[in-house]
Design a protein around this motif. Structure first.
Motif, short mmCIF file in Angstrom:
data_model
loop_
_atom_site.label_atom_id
_atom_site.label_comp_id
_atom_site.label_asym_id
_atom_site.label_seq_id
_atom_site.Cartn_x
_atom_site.Cartn_y
_atom_site.Cartn_z
N MET A 248 7.03 18.64 10.10
CA MET A 248 6.49 19.98 9.86
C MET A 248 7.32 20.74 8.84
O MET A 248 6.77 21.45 7.98
CB MET A 248 6.38 20.75 11.17
CG MET A 248 5.28 20.20 12.08
SD MET A 248 4.94 21.22 13.53
CE MET A 248 6.39 20.90 14.52
N LEU A 249 8.65 20.59 8.91
CA LEU A 249 9.50 21.23 7.92
C LEU A 249 9.24 20.69 6.53
O LEU A 249 9.19 21.43 5.55
CB LEU A 249 10.97 21.04 8.29
CG LEU A 249 11.48 21.83 9.48
CD1 LEU A 249 12.89 21.38 9.87
CD2 LEU A 249 11.46 23.33 9.18
N MET B 45 4.48 22.39 0.59
CA MET B 45 3.46 23.41 0.29
C MET B 45 4.06 24.57 -0.50
O MET B 45 3.44 25.07 -1.44
CB MET B 45 2.83 23.95 1.58
CG MET B 45 1.85 22.99 2.22
SD MET B 45 0.89 23.72 3.57
CE MET B 45 2.12 24.26 4.71
N GLU B 46 5.26 25.00 -0.12
CA GLU B 46 5.84 26.19 -0.73
C GLU B 46 6.62 25.90 -2.01
O GLU B 46 6.59 26.71 -2.94
CB GLU B 46 6.76 26.89 0.27
CG GLU B 46 6.01 27.47 1.45
CD GLU B 46 6.92 28.05 2.52
OE1 GLU B 46 8.17 27.98 2.36
OE2 GLU B 46 6.40 28.58 3.51
N GLN B 47 7.32 24.78 -2.06
CA GLN B 47 8.21 24.50 -3.18
C GLN B 47 7.69 23.44 -4.15
O GLN B 47 8.11 23.40 -5.30
CB GLN B 47 9.60 24.08 -2.66
CG GLN B 47 10.25 25.09 -1.76
CD GLN B 47 10.53 26.41 -2.46
OE1 GLN B 47 10.94 26.43 -3.61
NE2 GLN B 47 10.28 27.52 -1.77
N PRO C 102 4.10 22.38 -4.70
CA PRO C 102 2.65 22.36 -4.46
C PRO C 102 1.93 21.23 -5.19
O PRO C 102 0.95 20.70 -4.67
CB PRO C 102 2.18 23.73 -4.94
CG PRO C 102 3.27 24.25 -5.81
CD PRO C 102 4.54 23.61 -5.33
N PHE C 103 2.40 20.85 -6.37
CA PHE C 103 1.75 19.76 -7.09
C PHE C 103 1.90 18.44 -6.33
O PHE C 103 0.92 17.70 -6.16
CB PHE C 103 2.34 19.65 -8.51
CG PHE C 103 1.67 18.61 -9.35
CD1 PHE C 103 0.40 18.84 -9.87
CD2 PHE C 103 2.29 17.41 -9.62
CE1 PHE C 103 -0.23 17.89 -10.66
CE2 PHE C 103 1.66 16.45 -10.40
CZ PHE C 103 0.40 16.68 -10.92
N GLN C 104 3.11 18.16 -5.85
CA GLN C 104 3.36 16.95 -5.07
C GLN C 104 2.55 16.99 -3.77
O GLN C 104 1.97 15.97 -3.36
CB GLN C 104 4.84 16.78 -4.78
CG GLN C 104 5.18 15.49 -4.07
CD GLN C 104 6.68 15.35 -3.81
OE1 GLN C 104 7.48 16.21 -4.15
NE2 GLN C 104 7.05 14.25 -3.18
N TYR C 105 2.51 18.14 -3.12
CA TYR C 105 1.75 18.29 -1.88
C TYR C 105 0.27 17.98 -2.13
O TYR C 105 -0.35 17.23 -1.38
CB TYR C 105 1.92 19.72 -1.33
CG TYR C 105 1.08 19.97 -0.10
CD1 TYR C 105 1.51 19.53 1.15
CD2 TYR C 105 -0.13 20.64 -0.18
CE1 TYR C 105 0.74 19.76 2.29
CE2 TYR C 105 -0.90 20.87 0.95
CZ TYR C 105 -0.46 20.43 2.18
OH TYR C 105 -1.22 20.65 3.29
N THR C 106 -0.27 18.55 -3.20
CA THR C 106 -1.69 18.33 -3.52
C THR C 106 -1.96 16.86 -3.82
O THR C 106 -2.97 16.31 -3.36
CB THR C 106 -2.12 19.20 -4.71
OG1 THR C 106 -1.88 20.57 -4.36
CG2 THR C 106 -3.59 19.02 -5.04
N ASN C 107 -1.07 16.22 -4.55
CA ASN C 107 -1.24 14.80 -4.85
C ASN C 107 -1.24 13.95 -3.57
O ASN C 107 -2.07 13.05 -3.43
CB ASN C 107 -0.15 14.30 -5.79
CG ASN C 107 -0.38 14.74 -7.22
OD1 ASN C 107 -1.48 15.12 -7.59
ND2 ASN C 107 0.67 14.68 -8.03
N LEU C 108 -0.31 14.23 -2.67
CA LEU C 108 -0.24 13.49 -1.41
C LEU C 108 -1.50 13.74 -0.58
O LEU C 108 -2.06 12.82 0.02
CB LEU C 108 1.00 13.87 -0.62
CG LEU C 108 2.33 13.37 -1.17
CD1 LEU C 108 3.50 14.07 -0.48
CD2 LEU C 108 2.46 11.87 -1.03
N LEU C 109 -1.92 14.98 -0.55
CA LEU C 109 -3.09 15.35 0.24
C LEU C 109 -4.37 14.70 -0.30
O LEU C 109 -5.13 14.09 0.45
CB LEU C 109 -3.24 16.87 0.26
CG LEU C 109 -4.35 17.45 1.14
CD1 LEU C 109 -4.11 17.11 2.60
CD2 LEU C 109 -4.41 18.96 0.95
N THR C 110 -4.57 14.79 -1.60
CA THR C 110 -5.81 14.25 -2.17
C THR C 110 -5.83 12.72 -2.21
O THR C 110 -6.91 12.13 -2.19
CB THR C 110 -6.05 14.79 -3.60
OG1 THR C 110 -4.93 14.48 -4.42
CG2 THR C 110 -6.28 16.30 -3.56
#
Length: 93
Positions: free
Chosen positions: A8-9, A15-17, A19-27
């Protein structure tokens, strides 16, 4: 749903720091796998660090029997140190 403190951390950090990497992992559908790998690695790292830190600090079962409050305080400090290492090396890396 994501479970585990470190997962969770990591998700919040991404998400906060990052976001591009988060979006890539998510998509790409790999976000949950990534978060569970972080959780598993962090748990394993904690299991490996604690005995080593206890030995280095001289936190023994004898101390636990002789002075339980001192033992508990030292264990809390060691766990905090181990978690700080995990956060720096895995979660926020």
């Amino acid at each position: 749903p994501i479970s585990g403190k470190y997962a969770m951390l990591r998700e919040t950090y991404l998400m906060e720091q990052k976001p591009f990497q988060y979006t890539n992992l998510l998509t790409s559908g790999t976000l949950n796998r990534h978060l569970m790998e972080i959780q598993d690695s962090a748990s394993k790292m904690l299991e490996e660090l604690m005995p080593r830190l206890q030995k280095e600090a001289g936190v023994t079962e004898e101390l636990k029997a002789r002075n339980p409050l001192q033992w508990a305080g030292m264990m809390n400090n060691l766990k905090h140190s181990a978690e700080e290492t995990i956060l720096n090396d895995l979660v926020y890396a």
